[in-house]
Enzyme design. Sequence first.
Site, PDB file in Angstrom:
ATOM      1  N   THR A 290       0.853  -1.173   0.000  1.00 37.38           N
ATOM      2  CA  THR A 290       0.000   0.000   0.000  1.00 37.38           C
ATOM      3  C   THR A 290       0.895   1.231   0.000  1.00 37.38           C
ATOM      4  OG1 THR A 290      -1.888   1.074   1.077  1.00 37.38           O
ATOM      5  CG2 THR A 290      -0.284   0.002   2.528  1.00 37.38           C
TER       6      THR A 290
ATOM      7  N   LYS B 195       3.549   0.965  -3.997  1.00 37.81           N
ATOM      8  CA  LYS B 195       2.961   0.195  -5.096  1.00 37.81           C
ATOM      9  C   LYS B 195       3.742   0.288  -6.405  1.00 37.81           C
ATOM     10  CE  LYS B 195      -1.800   0.363  -3.392  1.00 37.81           C
ATOM     11  NZ  LYS B 195      -3.193   0.744  -3.721  1.00 37.81           N
TER      12      LYS B 195
ATOM     13  N   GLU C 104       0.080  -9.474 -16.663  1.00 37.21           N
ATOM     14  CA  GLU C 104      -0.111  -8.556 -17.785  1.00 37.21           C
ATOM     15  C   GLU C 104      -0.717  -7.238 -17.313  1.00 37.21           C
ATOM     16  OE1 GLU C 104      -2.301  -8.441 -22.179  1.00 37.21           O
ATOM     17  OE2 GLU C 104      -2.601 -10.137 -20.846  1.00 37.21           O
TER      18      GLU C 104
ATOM     19  N   ASN D  23      -0.121  -4.155  -6.118  1.00 38.58           N
ATOM     20  CA  ASN D  23      -0.612  -4.090  -4.735  1.00 38.58           C
ATOM     21  C   ASN D  23      -0.577  -5.443  -4.036  1.00 38.58           C
ATOM     22  OD1 ASN D  23      -2.889  -5.292  -6.060  1.00 38.58           O
ATOM     23  ND2 ASN D  23      -4.214  -4.536  -4.411  1.00 38.58           N
TER      24      ASN D  23
ATOM     25  N   ASP E 272      -6.316  -3.894  -7.380  1.00 33.91           N
ATOM     26  CA  ASP E 272      -7.083  -2.698  -7.009  1.00 33.91           C
ATOM     27  C   ASP E 272      -8.191  -2.407  -8.015  1.00 33.91           C
ATOM     28  OD1 ASP E 272      -5.961  -1.917  -4.610  1.00 33.91           O
ATOM     29  OD2 ASP E 272      -4.425  -0.674  -5.530  1.00 33.91           O
TER      30      ASP E 272
ATOM     31  N   ALA F 298      -3.163  10.164 -10.032  1.00 36.17           N
ATOM     32  CA  ALA F 298      -2.440   9.392 -11.044  1.00 36.17           C
ATOM     33  C   ALA F 298      -1.413   8.472 -10.395  1.00 36.17           C
ATOM     34  CB  ALA F 298      -1.753  10.327 -12.041  1.00 36.17           C
ATOM     35  N   GLY F 299      -1.605   8.179  -9.110  1.00 36.43           N
ATOM     36  CA  GLY F 299      -0.721   7.262  -8.397  1.00 36.43           C
ATOM     37  C   GLY F 299      -1.122   5.817  -8.625  1.00 36.43           C
ATOM     38  N   GLY F 300      -0.675   4.926  -7.737  1.00 38.82           N
ATOM     39  CA  GLY F 300      -0.886   3.497  -7.918  1.00 38.82           C
ATOM     40  C   GLY F 300      -2.337   3.092  -8.070  1.00 38.82           C
TER      41      GLY F 300
END
Length: 285
Positions: free
Chosen positions: A67, A71, A83, A92, A107, A132-134
């Site tokens: 978390t 990530k 993929e 994650n 996620d 625009a993160g993980g």
Amino acid sequence: MGKNYRSELVGAFGCPIDENPTGVMEEAAFQAKGLDYRYLTIKVNEGDLEVAMKAVRVLHMRGINLTIPHKVEVLRYLDELSEAAELIGAVNMVVNKDGKLWGENTDGKGFLTSLTNEGITVEGKIVTVLGAGGAARAISVECALAGASKVYIANRDSTRGTELAGLINERTGAAAEYIPWDKALEVPENTDILVNATSVGLYPNVNDKPDVNYDTVKPNMAVSDVIFNDPNTLFLQEAGRRGAKTINGLGMLVNQGAVNFTLWTGVEAPVDIMTQTLKQEFGLA
């Protein structure tokens, strides 16, 4: 063979992580299925992830969740990627396959399932994602792969935002557009689904909310938040006051946790028990 006193270990690495309830849900699932597994919630500071990932191998852990803030960083320490994880560029969850670390991203899959459970499909829809993160990358890519017609990416860092929009345009059938987020965000009026995929509102900062002009949230929109602690976020409260349908982060957490459970154990997850456990934990049962 004699009695085995060694439990199989899984868990989570993150910071902050003290208030992450995933372990309660996974432990209840292990007990329900009669599995001798333990879920360890472990604080790993930024900069310490390389050592922590070595420990996954050394301790013969079955796998680990990642978390905030790990990530994307974790990609450097993995042997293989699914993929979806390769396309998303964030992981994650990791499975330890006899010393080889395989990364997946559940996620976005958990998010889509939580929408489906509320009778909402992304096919042909216009989705606006904050961040625009993980988590944002996972949700944006999975929405595009599931048939969204367009994905707006709102982010303060223009480099990350334009890169994610470009990825969706190049690698999926959906259109994508970056929206600069340097003031209170005006939600595009053609939005069908609005998602907060930032960490704004996460405990202990429960009195924070994304910088949005909430009067641009309309009753025809479905509004979702990835934040699960507290699940009744100010973001969702503001959207609800504008008549929008709101979906909290508990469903996404349960559904991605169910996928993790099965990938680690090979056993079908008891989703009902996991859901009920989380609701009890948050006083929602």
